[in-house]
Design an enzyme around this catalytic site. Structure first.
Site, PDB file in Angstrom:
ATOM      1  N   ASP A  24       5.782 -15.417  45.553  1.00 39.43           N
ATOM      2  CA  ASP A  24       6.647 -15.258  44.389  1.00 39.43           C
ATOM      3  C   ASP A  24       8.027 -14.861  44.903  1.00 39.43           C
ATOM      4  O   ASP A  24       8.166 -13.844  45.585  1.00 39.43           O
ATOM      5  CB  ASP A  24       6.057 -14.150  43.507  1.00 39.43           C
ATOM      6  CG  ASP A  24       6.404 -14.319  42.044  1.00 39.43           C
ATOM      7  OD1 ASP A  24       7.570 -14.629  41.750  1.00 39.43           O
ATOM      8  OD2 ASP A  24       5.510 -14.106  41.199  1.00 39.43           O
ATOM      9  N   ASP A  27      10.949 -16.860  40.338  1.00 38.30           N
ATOM     10  CA  ASP A  27      11.069 -16.031  39.143  1.00 38.30           C
ATOM     11  C   ASP A  27      12.329 -16.388  38.344  1.00 38.30           C
ATOM     12  O   ASP A  27      13.405 -16.553  38.924  1.00 38.30           O
ATOM     13  CB  ASP A  27      11.143 -14.572  39.614  1.00 38.30           C
ATOM     14  CG  ASP A  27      10.976 -13.566  38.503  1.00 38.30           C
ATOM     15  OD1 ASP A  27       9.889 -13.490  37.921  1.00 38.30           O
ATOM     16  OD2 ASP A  27      11.953 -12.844  38.213  1.00 38.30           O
ATOM     17  N   GLU A  45       9.780 -20.755  37.351  1.00 32.24           N
ATOM     18  CA  GLU A  45       9.428 -20.100  36.083  1.00 32.24           C
ATOM     19  C   GLU A  45      10.561 -20.338  35.102  1.00 32.24           C
ATOM     20  O   GLU A  45      11.683 -19.870  35.310  1.00 32.24           O
ATOM     21  CB  GLU A  45       9.221 -18.598  36.268  1.00 32.24           C
ATOM     22  CG  GLU A  45       8.720 -17.942  34.978  1.00 32.24           C
ATOM     23  CD  GLU A  45       9.097 -16.478  34.807  1.00 32.24           C
ATOM     24  OE1 GLU A  45       8.456 -15.783  34.005  1.00 32.24           O
ATOM     25  OE2 GLU A  45      10.073 -16.027  35.445  1.00 32.24           O
ATOM     26  N   HIS A  68       0.796 -13.144  33.984  1.00 29.49           N
ATOM     27  CA  HIS A  68       0.869 -11.679  33.901  1.00 29.49           C
ATOM     28  C   HIS A  68       1.849 -11.195  32.833  1.00 29.49           C
ATOM     29  O   HIS A  68       1.970  -9.995  32.623  1.00 29.49           O
ATOM     30  CB  HIS A  68       1.268 -11.129  35.268  1.00 29.49           C
ATOM     31  CG  HIS A  68       2.624 -11.602  35.700  1.00 29.49           C
ATOM     32  ND1 HIS A  68       2.891 -12.930  35.999  1.00 29.49           N
ATOM     33  CD2 HIS A  68       3.795 -10.952  35.846  1.00 29.49           C
ATOM     34  CE1 HIS A  68       4.159 -13.056  36.314  1.00 29.49           C
ATOM     35  NE2 HIS A  68       4.738 -11.874  36.229  1.00 29.49           N
ATOM     36  N   ASP A  69       2.569 -12.116  32.199  1.00 31.29           N
ATOM     37  CA  ASP A  69       3.526 -11.726  31.160  1.00 31.29           C
ATOM     38  C   ASP A  69       3.021 -12.030  29.753  1.00 31.29           C
ATOM     39  O   ASP A  69       3.654 -11.625  28.772  1.00 31.29           O
ATOM     40  CB  ASP A  69       4.858 -12.475  31.351  1.00 31.29           C
ATOM     41  CG  ASP A  69       5.551 -12.091  32.644  1.00 31.29           C
ATOM     42  OD1 ASP A  69       5.480 -10.906  33.038  1.00 31.29           O
ATOM     43  OD2 ASP A  69       6.172 -12.976  33.262  1.00 31.29           O
TER      44      ASP A  69
HETATM   45  C1  GLC Z   1       9.575 -12.808  35.272  1.00 29.29           C
HETATM   46  C2  GLC Z   1       8.305 -12.126  35.690  1.00 29.29           C
HETATM   47  C3  GLC Z   1       8.186 -10.846  34.932  1.00 29.29           C
HETATM   48  C4  GLC Z   1       9.351  -9.975  35.295  1.00 29.29           C
HETATM   49  C5  GLC Z   1      10.678 -10.694  35.044  1.00 29.29           C
HETATM   50  C6  GLC Z   1      11.808 -10.005  35.738  1.00 29.29           C
HETATM   51  O1  GLC Z   1       9.547 -13.221  33.957  1.00 29.29           O
HETATM   52  O2  GLC Z   1       7.220 -12.973  35.512  1.00 29.29           O
HETATM   53  O3  GLC Z   1       6.967 -10.187  35.189  1.00 29.29           O
HETATM   54  O4  GLC Z   1       9.325  -8.786  34.553  1.00 29.29           O
HETATM   55  O5  GLC Z   1      10.664 -12.001  35.547  1.00 29.29           O
HETATM   56  O6  GLC Z   1      11.729 -10.186  37.117  1.00 29.29           O
END
Ligand code: GLC
Ligand code: CA
Length: 529
Positions: free
Chosen positions: A99, A201, A264, A326-327
């Protein structure tokens, strides 16, 4: 010739490392814990593991606040542990995806320490600093994704710095070529160690409006939604210069063989697909497609979404599908245990690379987090709106021993009270369990190229029935999904008959099917000719 590219044929399995397996009994998962569970992962039949951030971090956002891009967080282990893990991952024929969090660092990263020291520091421009407005207020109206202004004032130098997330996560300035170089070198550091790709990310956040204009209000905003939704994110992310930045990362990966770039991206589908890039400026191999997370669980809505996505994919763009991460609230918490099995079949029979989220394969659902146990910084900032991310991050349930075999110490988040029955060991020995369903689906996908790389044709999307055909060469497979709790009549196309390859229901059913047949409540079927 079938395309053998591993990330097109394969299945990605996401691990949230704090919650997979604790090996030293401090209540937090670690790299050695993951290593000890590699047999389980290999037996699932997935092809790649993506591990959420494992780099040194003060853990303000549980690893998404990185203080050193080229090290391992001591909670998770050492670089030797990492090398051992990746060695064993590869020895099993699996791939390893890390990641990468390029939008922001931790405020404890030495770069930010330097940047905040003085206005003339050589790293000042590595972050986004602006003067206050004449009245002392923040430079613009941008809001943090976790609530409150996205600007924090720094007394020492009298300027604000920008953070799309926590104040402990200052945004890097990707318009500065030195930042790009440093981040590219961080990618190379891991690529040289054998990493097979990155999930990047919030990649669409990297480029913002250079003039940093105010975001317009969102007229549809309703109280009870997170504060970030009160403004339309027109200027704070997704500036068109982003495509050059994504291409820069892609080019770094192309210095090595067969690596994958996953982005993402939470954007409407017509903007999402632009992140594949163009022939001249290739972008991500897989811009994460989160539509299954948000689509209403209805055949017409799903069919429309699938067809729209398929039709918008650019030439050569390979699709992908995600059910959870995880979100996001877990799939079984969103649609219930019965339909979670149908969703598994959908995820693993659509055209494109599926990403599975750890624990979904054993039907992990919502776990109540008492207020005193809350860890998620977003929930702490904006409590009670229903966006706590802890329930989808609870420890993996391995067996019926204390703490579900995750740790002998009290875990950092509560274990689901359902663990005595809902765990890998118990479900493995139950042939009708969701875990064994996942295994069968993965195996079917491996056996039938029509499922992994075949074409997609929608057949039916009315009432509770969604059905579609996948075809590769002369191999045809039809998928029938009953999205409801009643019986549904279904029919194979063109007067064909077929044989059941997999049913989502535990109880076996007749293997040979006539041209029309009945789908039982909540039943999904993969049918071959
Ligand atoms: C992404 C991650 C999340 C995090 C955010 C800030 O959306 O998946 O868990 O809080 O970025 O890095
Ligand atoms: Ca540990």
């Amino acid at each position: 010739m079938p395309d053998k590219t591993w990330w097109k044929n394969g299945i990605v399995y996401q691990i949230y490392p704090r919650s997979y397996q604790d090996s030293n009994n401090d209540g937090i998962g670690d790299l050695e814990g993951i290593r000890r569970r590699l047999d389980y992962i290999a037996e699932l039949g997935v092809n790649a593991v993506w591990i959420s951030p494992i780099f040194p971090s003060p853990m303000a956002d549980f690893g998404y606040d990185i203080a050193d891009y080229c090290g391992i967080e001591p909670i998770f282990g050492t670089i030797e542990d990492f090398d051992r893990l990746i060695g064993e991952v590869h020895a099993r024929g699996l791939k390893m995806i890390l990641d990468f969090v390029p939008n922001h660092t931790s405020d404890q990263h030495p770069w930010f320490g330097e940047s905040r020291r003085s206005k003339s520091n050589p790293k000042r421009d590595w972050y986004i600093w602006r003067d206050p407005k004449p009245d002392g207020s923040p430079p613009n109206n941008w809001i943090s994704n976790f609530g409150g202004s996205a600007w924090s004032f720094d007394d020492a130098t009298g300027q604000y710095y920008y953070h799309a997330f926590l104040a402990e996560q200052p945004d890097l300035n990707w318009r500065n070529p030195e930042v790009r170089e440093a981040m590219h070198d961080a990618l190379r550091f891991w690529l040289r160690r054998g990493v097979d790709g990155f999930r990047v990310d919030v990649i669409w956040h990297l480029m913002k409006d250079p003039e940093m204009r105010d975001n317009p209000p969102d007229p549809n905003y309703k109280p009870g939604r997170p504060e970030i939704d009160s403004l339309q994110q027109v200027y704070s992310n997704g500036h068109h210069d982003i495509y050059g930045v994504v291409n820069g990362m892609r080019r770094v990966l192309e210095e090595f063989d067969e690596r994958v770039l996953i982005g993402e991206i939470y954007l409407p589908v017509e903007r999402l697909v632009t992140y594949y890039g163009t022939a001249e400026l290739p972008g991500a191999h897989l811009p994460f497609n989160f539509q299954l997370i948000f689509a209403p669980w209805k055949p017409e809505a799903l069919a429309k979404m699938i067809e729209e996505y398929e039709s918008l994919l650019p030439e050569g763009g390979w699709p992908n599908w995600v059910l959870g991460n995880h979100d996001q609230k877990r799939i079984a918490a969103r649609i219930g245990q019965d339909q979670a099995r149908v969703a598994a079949m959908l995820l693993l029979t659509l055209r494109g690379t599926p990403t599975m989220y750890y624990g979904d394969e054993i039907g992990m659902a919502y776990v109540d987090i008492p207020p005193e146990a809350v860890q998620d910084p977003w929930e702490r900032n904006e409590p009670g709106l229903g966006f706590n991310r802890d329930p989808q991050r609870t420890p993996m349930q391995w067996d019926s021993s204390a703490h579900a075999g995750f740790s002998t110490a009290t875990p950092w988040l509560p274990v689901s009270p359902r663990y005595p029955e809902q765990n890998v060991e118990a479900l493995s020995s139950d042939s009708g369990s969701i875990l064994n369903l996942y295994r069968k689906l993965v195996a079917a996908r491996r056996q039938h190229q029509a499922l992994s790389i075949g074409s997609f044709r929608l057949l039916h999307s009315e009432g509770d029935l969604l059905s579609y055909e996948r075809q590769h060469g002369d191999q045809r497979v039809v998928i029938f999904l009953n999205l409801g709790g009643g019986e549904v009549e279904a029919q194979l196309p063109e007067s064909r008959t077929g044989a059941v390859v997999v049913s989502t229901l535990g109880e076996p059913r007749e293997e040979k099917l006539g041209n029309s047949f009945i789908l039982r409540p909540h039943e999904g079927l993969i049918v071959s000719e």
